[in-house]
Write a protein that holds these residues in place. Structure first.
Motif, PDB file in Angstrom:
ATOM      1  N   ASN A 129      -2.608   6.277   9.255  1.00 20.49           N
ATOM      2  CA  ASN A 129      -1.185   6.553   9.434  1.00 20.49           C
ATOM      3  C   ASN A 129      -0.354   5.521   8.684  1.00 20.49           C
ATOM      4  O   ASN A 129      -0.373   4.340   9.017  1.00 20.49           O
ATOM      5  CB  ASN A 129      -0.857   6.521  10.924  1.00 20.49           C
ATOM      6  N   ASN A 130       0.416   5.965   7.693  1.00 20.72           N
ATOM      7  CA  ASN A 130       1.151   4.996   6.884  1.00 20.72           C
ATOM      8  C   ASN A 130       2.239   4.283   7.677  1.00 20.72           C
ATOM      9  O   ASN A 130       2.640   3.181   7.318  1.00 20.72           O
ATOM     10  CB  ASN A 130       1.719   5.622   5.622  1.00 20.72           C
ATOM     11  N   SER A 131       2.694   4.871   8.769  1.00 21.17           N
ATOM     12  CA  SER A 131       3.724   4.217   9.565  1.00 21.17           C
ATOM     13  C   SER A 131       3.189   3.018  10.329  1.00 21.17           C
ATOM     14  O   SER A 131       3.955   2.216  10.860  1.00 21.17           O
ATOM     15  CB  SER A 131       4.352   5.210  10.547  1.00 21.17           C
ATOM     16  N   GLU A 132       1.879   2.879  10.384  1.00 19.03           N
ATOM     17  CA  GLU A 132       1.279   1.751  11.082  1.00 19.03           C
ATOM     18  C   GLU A 132       1.014   0.564  10.163  1.00 19.03           C
ATOM     19  O   GLU A 132       0.431  -0.421  10.591  1.00 19.03           O
ATOM     20  CB  GLU A 132      -0.012   2.203  11.775  1.00 19.03           C
ATOM     21  N   TYR A 133       1.439   0.665   8.926  1.00 13.96           N
ATOM     22  CA  TYR A 133       1.310  -0.433   7.970  1.00 13.96           C
ATOM     23  C   TYR A 133       2.683  -1.051   7.745  1.00 13.96           C
ATOM     24  O   TYR A 133       3.646  -0.340   7.474  1.00 13.96           O
ATOM     25  CB  TYR A 133       0.710   0.064   6.660  1.00 13.96           C
ATOM     26  N   THR A 134       2.721  -2.370   7.822  1.00 13.81           N
ATOM     27  CA  THR A 134       4.003  -3.067   7.779  1.00 13.81           C
ATOM     28  C   THR A 134       4.401  -3.487   6.372  1.00 13.81           C
ATOM     29  O   THR A 134       5.568  -3.410   5.999  1.00 13.81           O
ATOM     30  CB  THR A 134       3.934  -4.319   8.666  1.00 13.81           C
ATOM     31  N   TYR A 135       3.440  -3.947   5.602  1.00 17.47           N
ATOM     32  CA  TYR A 135       3.725  -4.508   4.287  1.00 17.47           C
ATOM     33  C   TYR A 135       3.177  -3.586   3.202  1.00 17.47           C
ATOM     34  O   TYR A 135       2.062  -3.071   3.319  1.00 17.47           O
ATOM     35  CB  TYR A 135       3.111  -5.905   4.166  1.00 17.47           C
ATOM     36  N   TRP A 136       3.972  -3.448   2.145  1.00 15.35           N
ATOM     37  CA  TRP A 136       3.613  -2.542   1.055  1.00 15.35           C
ATOM     38  C   TRP A 136       3.811  -3.220  -0.287  1.00 15.35           C
ATOM     39  O   TRP A 136       4.735  -4.013  -0.465  1.00 15.35           O
ATOM     40  CB  TRP A 136       4.493  -1.284   1.101  1.00 15.35           C
ATOM     41  N   GLY A 137       2.955  -2.872  -1.217  1.00 10.06           N
ATOM     42  CA  GLY A 137       3.142  -3.306  -2.587  1.00 10.06           C
ATOM     43  C   GLY A 137       4.078  -2.363  -3.316  1.00 10.06           C
ATOM     44  O   GLY A 137       4.561  -1.382  -2.747  1.00 10.06           O
ATOM     45  N   GLN A 138       4.301  -2.645  -4.583  1.00 14.58           N
ATOM     46  CA  GLN A 138       5.249  -1.861  -5.366  1.00 14.58           C
ATOM     47  C   GLN A 138       4.618  -0.601  -5.961  1.00 14.58           C
ATOM     48  O   GLN A 138       5.321   0.274  -6.440  1.00 14.58           O
ATOM     49  CB  GLN A 138       5.850  -2.713  -6.500  1.00 14.58           C
ATOM     50  N   GLY A 139       3.311  -0.521  -5.905  1.00 18.98           N
ATOM     51  CA  GLY A 139       2.599   0.647  -6.404  1.00 18.98           C
ATOM     52  C   GLY A 139       2.147   0.490  -7.845  1.00 18.98           C
ATOM     53  O   GLY A 139       2.735  -0.269  -8.630  1.00 18.98           O
ATOM     54  N   THR A 140       1.095   1.199  -8.181  1.00 23.32           N
ATOM     55  CA  THR A 140       0.597   1.244  -9.553  1.00 23.32           C
ATOM     56  C   THR A 140       0.313   2.707  -9.890  1.00 23.32           C
ATOM     57  O   THR A 140      -0.280   3.436  -9.090  1.00 23.32           O
ATOM     58  CB  THR A 140      -0.647   0.360  -9.729  1.00 23.32           C
ATOM     59  N   ARG A 141       0.739   3.122 -11.050  1.00 24.17           N
ATOM     60  CA  ARG A 141       0.651   4.547 -11.402  1.00 24.17           C
ATOM     61  C   ARG A 141      -0.690   4.876 -12.025  1.00 24.17           C
ATOM     62  O   ARG A 141      -1.159   4.184 -12.942  1.00 24.17           O
ATOM     63  CB  ARG A 141       1.775   4.915 -12.367  1.00 24.17           C
ATOM     64  N   VAL A 142      -1.278   5.948 -11.538  1.00 22.82           N
ATOM     65  CA  VAL A 142      -2.532   6.480 -12.078  1.00 22.82           C
ATOM     66  C   VAL A 142      -2.274   7.895 -12.586  1.00 22.82           C
ATOM     67  O   VAL A 142      -1.768   8.738 -11.847  1.00 22.82           O
ATOM     68  CB  VAL A 142      -3.638   6.498 -11.005  1.00 22.82           C
ATOM     69  N   THR A 143      -2.606   8.119 -13.846  1.00 24.33           N
ATOM     70  CA  THR A 143      -2.454   9.446 -14.438  1.00 24.33           C
ATOM     71  C   THR A 143      -3.814   9.915 -14.932  1.00 24.33           C
ATOM     72  O   THR A 143      -4.459   9.226 -15.723  1.00 24.33           O
ATOM     73  CB  THR A 143      -1.456   9.424 -15.609  1.00 24.33           C
ATOM     74  N   VAL A 144      -4.229  11.069 -14.448  1.00 24.56           N
ATOM     75  CA  VAL A 144      -5.513  11.639 -14.838  1.00 24.56           C
ATOM     76  C   VAL A 144      -5.229  12.879 -15.673  1.00 24.56           C
ATOM     77  O   VAL A 144      -4.658  13.852 -15.188  1.00 24.56           O
ATOM     78  CB  VAL A 144      -6.365  12.004 -13.610  1.00 24.56           C
ATOM     79  N   SER A 145      -5.634  12.832 -16.914  1.00 24.36           N
ATOM     80  CA  SER A 145      -5.380  13.955 -17.813  1.00 24.36           C
ATOM     81  C   SER A 145      -6.551  14.935 -17.803  1.00 24.36           C
ATOM     82  O   SER A 145      -7.701  14.541 -17.620  1.00 24.36           O
ATOM     83  CB  SER A 145      -5.143  13.447 -19.228  1.00 24.36           C
ATOM     84  N   SER A 146      -6.215  16.200 -18.020  1.00 21.28           N
ATOM     85  CA  SER A 146      -7.268  17.238 -18.002  1.00 21.28           C
ATOM     86  C   SER A 146      -7.851  17.463 -19.374  1.00 21.28           C
ATOM     87  O   SER A 146      -7.366  16.941 -20.371  1.00 21.28           O
ATOM     88  CB  SER A 146      -6.685  18.539 -17.465  1.00 21.28           C
TER      89      SER A 146
END
Length: 124
Positions: A107-124
């Protein structure tokens, strides 16, 4: 307070692999459980995997079992997400998050601290 910084995202072809890293800093990092979530365009954020800092506790979303592996390096305060055999539907921003508990949660609401994210792109 815990600070999280993700890295390792990028562009990969379908069937390829990437390893994401989540570097954690701050007080009492060892007390936290770390999870990986992802959010694709137009979709809700979804759970991918989680791991406790101590002990063997880990959990995976059914859709990634057998292809993604979460691990940690306590000495480096870093959690990794090894992703193999990626498919285009897994294109998303991947976030790591921490919660002050010794157990994993989907459950993401049970996590207090978050990073800024990193983008993953998978091409077909």
């Amino acid at each position: 307070q815990v600070q999280l910084v993700e890295s390792g995202g990028g562009l990969v072809q379908a069937g390829g692999s990437l390893r994401l890293s989540c570097a954690a800093s701050g007080s009492s990092v060892g007390r936290y459980t770390v999870g990986w979530f992802r959010q694709a365009p137009g979709k809700e954020r979804e759970f991918v995997a989680a791991i406790t800092w101590f002990g063997p506790g880990s959990r995976y979303a059914d859709s990634v079992k057998g292809r993604l592996t979460i691990s940690r390096d306590n000495a480096k305060n870093t959690v990794y997400l090894q992703m193999n055999n990626l498919n285009p539907e897994e294109t998303a921003v991947y976030y790591c998050a921490a919660r002050a508990a010794a157990t994993t949660s989907t459950n993401n609401s049970e996590y207090t601290y978050w990073g800024q994210g990193t983008r993953v792109t998978v091409s077909s």
